[in-house]
Design an enzyme around this catalytic site. Structure first.
Site, PDB file in Angstrom:
ATOM      1  N   CYS A  54       0.837  -1.208   0.000  1.00 15.06           N
ATOM      2  CA  CYS A  54       0.000   0.000   0.000  1.00 15.06           C
ATOM      3  C   CYS A  54       0.876   1.263   0.000  1.00 15.06           C
ATOM      4  CB  CYS A  54      -0.914  -0.021   1.223  1.00 15.06           C
ATOM      5  SG  CYS A  54      -2.049   1.377   1.257  1.00 15.06           S
ATOM      6  N   CYS A  58       0.373   4.904   6.937  1.00 13.43           N
ATOM      7  CA  CYS A  58      -0.276   4.699   8.243  1.00 13.43           C
ATOM      8  C   CYS A  58       0.713   3.984   9.184  1.00 13.43           C
ATOM      9  CB  CYS A  58      -1.540   3.869   8.073  1.00 13.43           C
ATOM     10  SG  CYS A  58      -2.600   4.486   6.730  1.00 13.43           S
ATOM     11  N   CYS A  61       0.366   0.299  10.280  1.00 15.94           N
ATOM     12  CA  CYS A  61      -0.075  -0.731   9.339  1.00 15.94           C
ATOM     13  C   CYS A  61       1.028  -1.591   8.728  1.00 15.94           C
ATOM     14  CB  CYS A  61      -0.893  -0.091   8.223  1.00 15.94           C
ATOM     15  SG  CYS A  61      -1.673  -1.354   7.188  1.00 15.94           S
ATOM     16  N   CYS A  98     -16.307  -9.286   5.755  1.00 17.19           N
ATOM     17  CA  CYS A  98     -15.696  -8.003   5.408  1.00 17.19           C
ATOM     18  C   CYS A  98     -14.423  -8.213   4.596  1.00 17.19           C
ATOM     19  CB  CYS A  98     -15.377  -7.239   6.686  1.00 17.19           C
ATOM     20  SG  CYS A  98     -14.622  -5.643   6.354  1.00 17.19           S
ATOM     21  N   CYS A 130     -19.458  -6.513   3.748  1.00 13.36           N
ATOM     22  CA  CYS A 130     -18.798  -5.255   4.089  1.00 13.36           C
ATOM     23  C   CYS A 130     -17.497  -5.187   3.299  1.00 13.36           C
ATOM     24  CB  CYS A 130     -18.512  -5.247   5.592  1.00 13.36           C
ATOM     25  SG  CYS A 130     -17.622  -3.795   6.155  1.00 13.36           S
ATOM     26  N   CYS A 190     -19.533   1.919   8.860  1.00 16.06           N
ATOM     27  CA  CYS A 190     -18.725   1.333   9.923  1.00 16.06           C
ATOM     28  C   CYS A 190     -17.485   2.200  10.077  1.00 16.06           C
ATOM     29  CB  CYS A 190     -18.345  -0.100   9.535  1.00 16.06           C
ATOM     30  SG  CYS A 190     -17.205  -0.887  10.689  1.00 16.06           S
ATOM     31  N   ARG A 262     -17.823  -2.821  18.065  1.00 18.87           N
ATOM     32  CA  ARG A 262     -17.069  -4.044  17.746  1.00 18.87           C
ATOM     33  C   ARG A 262     -15.733  -4.093  18.486  1.00 18.87           C
ATOM     34  NH1 ARG A 262     -20.288  -6.036  13.640  1.00 18.87           N
ATOM     35  NH2 ARG A 262     -21.383  -4.369  12.543  1.00 18.87           N
TER      36      ARG A 262
HETATM   37  N1  SAM Z   1      -6.738   0.424   3.158  1.00 16.78           N
HETATM   38  C1  SAM Z   1      -8.006   0.649   3.707  1.00 16.78           C
HETATM   39  C2  SAM Z   1      -8.062   1.779   4.707  1.00 16.78           C
HETATM   40  O1  SAM Z   1      -7.026   2.142   5.246  1.00 16.78           O
HETATM   41  O2  SAM Z   1      -9.151   2.283   4.940  1.00 16.78           O
HETATM   42  C3  SAM Z   1      -8.633  -0.588   4.301  1.00 16.78           C
HETATM   43  C4  SAM Z   1      -7.816  -1.576   5.111  1.00 16.78           C
HETATM   44  S1  SAM Z   1      -7.129  -0.969   6.647  1.00 16.78           S
HETATM   45  C5  SAM Z   1      -6.005  -2.277   7.043  1.00 16.78           C
HETATM   46  C6  SAM Z   1      -8.481  -1.079   7.791  1.00 16.78           C
HETATM   47  C7  SAM Z   1      -8.247  -0.645   9.216  1.00 16.78           C
HETATM   48  O3  SAM Z   1      -7.486  -1.614   9.924  1.00 16.78           O
HETATM   49  C8  SAM Z   1      -7.465   0.627   9.462  1.00 16.78           C
HETATM   50  O4  SAM Z   1      -8.240   1.773   9.298  1.00 16.78           O
HETATM   51  C9  SAM Z   1      -7.050   0.473  10.914  1.00 16.78           C
HETATM   52  O5  SAM Z   1      -7.994   1.067  11.762  1.00 16.78           O
HETATM   53  C10 SAM Z   1      -7.024  -1.041  11.114  1.00 16.78           C
HETATM   54  N2  SAM Z   1      -5.661  -1.512  11.383  1.00 16.78           N
HETATM   55  C11 SAM Z   1      -4.659  -1.653  10.482  1.00 16.78           C
HETATM   56  N3  SAM Z   1      -3.531  -2.099  11.062  1.00 16.78           N
HETATM   57  C12 SAM Z   1      -3.815  -2.236  12.383  1.00 16.78           C
HETATM   58  C13 SAM Z   1      -3.046  -2.633  13.516  1.00 16.78           C
HETATM   59  N4  SAM Z   1      -1.773  -2.964  13.402  1.00 16.78           N
HETATM   60  N5  SAM Z   1      -3.666  -2.677  14.715  1.00 16.78           N
HETATM   61  C14 SAM Z   1      -4.963  -2.323  14.837  1.00 16.78           C
HETATM   62  N6  SAM Z   1      -5.728  -1.930  13.803  1.00 16.78           N
HETATM   63  C15 SAM Z   1      -5.162  -1.876  12.594  1.00 16.78           C
HETATM   64  C1  DTB Z   2     -11.351  -2.587  11.830  1.00 19.19           C
HETATM   65  O1  DTB Z   2     -11.609  -1.547  12.456  1.00 19.19           O
HETATM   66  N1  DTB Z   2     -10.544  -3.527  12.249  1.00 19.19           N
HETATM   67  C2  DTB Z   2     -10.393  -4.576  11.250  1.00 19.19           C
HETATM   68  C3  DTB Z   2     -11.423  -4.138  10.177  1.00 19.19           C
HETATM   69  N2  DTB Z   2     -11.847  -2.865  10.662  1.00 19.19           N
HETATM   70  C4  DTB Z   2     -11.027  -4.056   8.773  1.00 19.19           C
HETATM   71  C5  DTB Z   2      -8.997  -4.672  10.747  1.00 19.19           C
HETATM   72  C6  DTB Z   2      -7.986  -4.887  11.814  1.00 19.19           C
HETATM   73  C7  DTB Z   2      -6.687  -5.098  11.123  1.00 19.19           C
HETATM   74  C8  DTB Z   2      -5.592  -5.428  12.072  1.00 19.19           C
HETATM   75  C9  DTB Z   2      -4.295  -5.534  11.395  1.00 19.19           C
HETATM   76  C10 DTB Z   2      -4.168  -6.657  10.418  1.00 19.19           C
HETATM   77  O2  DTB Z   2      -4.597  -7.796  10.689  1.00 19.19           O
HETATM   78  O3  DTB Z   2      -3.574  -6.444   9.355  1.00 19.19           O
HETATM   79 FE1  SF4 Z   3      -2.868   1.200   3.365  1.00 22.27          FE
HETATM   80 FE2  SF4 Z   3      -2.776   0.049   5.747  1.00 22.27          FE
HETATM   81 FE3  SF4 Z   3      -3.174   2.657   5.577  1.00 22.27          FE
HETATM   82 FE4  SF4 Z   3      -5.123   0.962   4.765  1.00 22.27          FE
HETATM   83  S1  SF4 Z   3      -4.353   1.212   6.832  1.00 22.27           S
HETATM   84  S2  SF4 Z   3      -4.394   2.800   3.698  1.00 22.27           S
HETATM   85  S3  SF4 Z   3      -3.853  -0.717   3.957  1.00 22.27           S
HETATM   86  S4  SF4 Z   3      -1.308   1.553   4.916  1.00 22.27           S
END
Ligand code: SAM
Ligand code: DTB
Ligand code: SF4
Length: 328
Positions: A54, A58, A61, A98, A130, A190, A262
């Site tokens: 990506c 973030c 992430c 989802c 979702c 959501c 959730r």
């Molecule tokens: N790329 C899209 C976005 O950012 O909206 C969708 C996927 S993103 C992985 C969805 C959500 O996962 C993020 O908004 C964040 O709140 C959650 N998330 C990602 N990495 C995480 C982590 N290490 N711990 C907790 N939540 C995480």
């Molecule tokens: C949300 O708030 N938590 C979920 C779902 N929406 C998409 C994602 C959590 C992702 C945690 C990090 C991972 O497994 O990559």
């Molecule tokens: Fe990309 Fe992760 Fe940020 Fe979603 S949360 S935009 S997958 S870097």
């Protein structure tokens, strides 16, 4: 039953968040029972349909291309493979499926057409579909809606003030604009966030304030505890205490009483007792299955045991998210 309010002030939310914790749990548990069947918890399943690589930054992430994590990049999955996973999720008792993609935003290309086919297929199975695909235009939201999308996940993650400490490649207003496009397309919203990223209590309250003062509350509010992943800037963040999760969940329950709250990422580091406190405080949904998108989550079997011990039952799909008349 109190009126649903969209005019909360930060001071009011802060006063709720800071109540003595047992009182806060008690009040949230009471409100929870007014609006929901407290014996029910919705079981949802996540699938990463496009993983890693990506372009966003973030800080939490593991899928951001710029950080060196163990996540392997995977192009968009085939429709059939996704539908097979959805079938398995349904058989294991999930009622919401989802699909997540590590995209900054949706582009109008063949991959999006494939996602629309996935949405159509999962919807036909009778599950709540979702997606979480990054930013969306109004037209894209409408296409998803027409394909049968039930809900769209797009988290605010934290407060407007702290946002730029966590993400620099997009702004808070971009996030709000996508949420608005989701609303315009009449898709269930959501949106929630993450705690444990080094934010202050004021930032947590700020995020809840933004959510609770939207013209309509999100139908679903995920509360994630950061899963620190090696290679990301937040790899060394300390674990949040269960009381912080409980305060977030209970405050969300009290200010957005109709929403599904959730208990999302972070359950692998919580025992049954800690999760029970979260359910008591008003959480009524979990993600099941041994993987979230890329990080570990409790095994089905241990969640099944937890449901038995706590006398919880999985909630049916498409159940009206409104007061129950006879909480017998
Ligand atoms: N790329 C899209 C976005 O950012 O909206 C969708 C996927 S993103 C992985 C969805 C959500 O996962 C993020 O908004 C964040 O709140 C959650 N998330 C990602 N990495 C995480 C982590 N290490 N711990 C907790 N939540 C995480
Ligand atoms: C949300 O708030 N938590 C979920 C779902 N929406 C998409 C994602 C959590 C992702 C945690 C990090 C991972 O497994 O990559
Ligand atoms: Fe990309 Fe992760 Fe940020 Fe979603 S949360 S935009 S997958 S870097």
């Amino acid at each position: 039953m109190d009126k649903i309010r969209n005019d909360w002030t930060k001071e009011e939310i802060s006063a709720i968040y800071n109540r003595p914790v047992l009182e806060l749990i008690f009040e949230a548990a009471h409100t929870h029972r007014e609006y929901h069947d407290s014996r029910e918890v919705q079981v949802c399943t996540l699938l990463s349909v496009k993983t890693g690589g990506c372009p966003e930054d973030c800080a939490y992430c593991p899928q951001a291309a710029r950080y060196h994590t163990d996540v392997e990049v995977h192009k968009l999955m085939d429709v059939e493979e996704v539908l097979e996973s959805a079938r398995e999720a349904k058989e294991s008792g999930s009622t919401r499926f989802c699909m997540g993609a590590a995209w900054r935003e949706v582009r109008d290309n063949r991959d999006f057409d494939k996602v629309l086919d996935m949405v159509k297929g999962v919807n036909e199975m009778g599950m709540e579909v979702c997606c979480t695909l990054g930013m969306l235009t109004e037209e894209q939201a409408e296409k998803l809606k027409s394909a049968g999308l039930y809900a769209y996940n797009h988290n605010l993650d934290t407060s407007e003030e702290f946002y730029s400490d966590i993400i620099s490649t997009r702004g808070y207003s971009d996030r709000l604009e996508t949420l608005d496009n989701v609303r315009k397309a009449k898709i269930s919203m959501c949106s929630g966030g993450i705690i444990g990223m080094g934010e202050s209590e004021g930032d947590r309250i700020g995020m809840l304030h933004t959510l609770a003062t939207l013209p309509e509350h999100p139908e679903s509010v995920p509360v994630n505890a950061l899963v620190p992943v090696e290679g990301t800037p937040l790899e060394d963040q300390e674990k949040v205490s269960v009381w912080e999760m409980v305060r977030m969940i209970a405050t969300a329950r009290l200010i957005m009483p109709k929403a599904m709250v959730r208990l999302s990422a972070g359950r692998v580091r919580m025992n049954t007792e800690e999760q029970a406190l979260c359910f008591l405080a008003g959480a009524n949904s979990i993600f099941a299955g041994d993987k979230l998108l890329t990080t570990p989550n409790p095994e089905y079997k241990s969640d099944e045991e937890m449901f038995q011990v706590l006398n919880l039952k999985p909630r049916k799909a498409f159940k009206e998210e409104l007061p129950i008349s006879d909480p017998a």
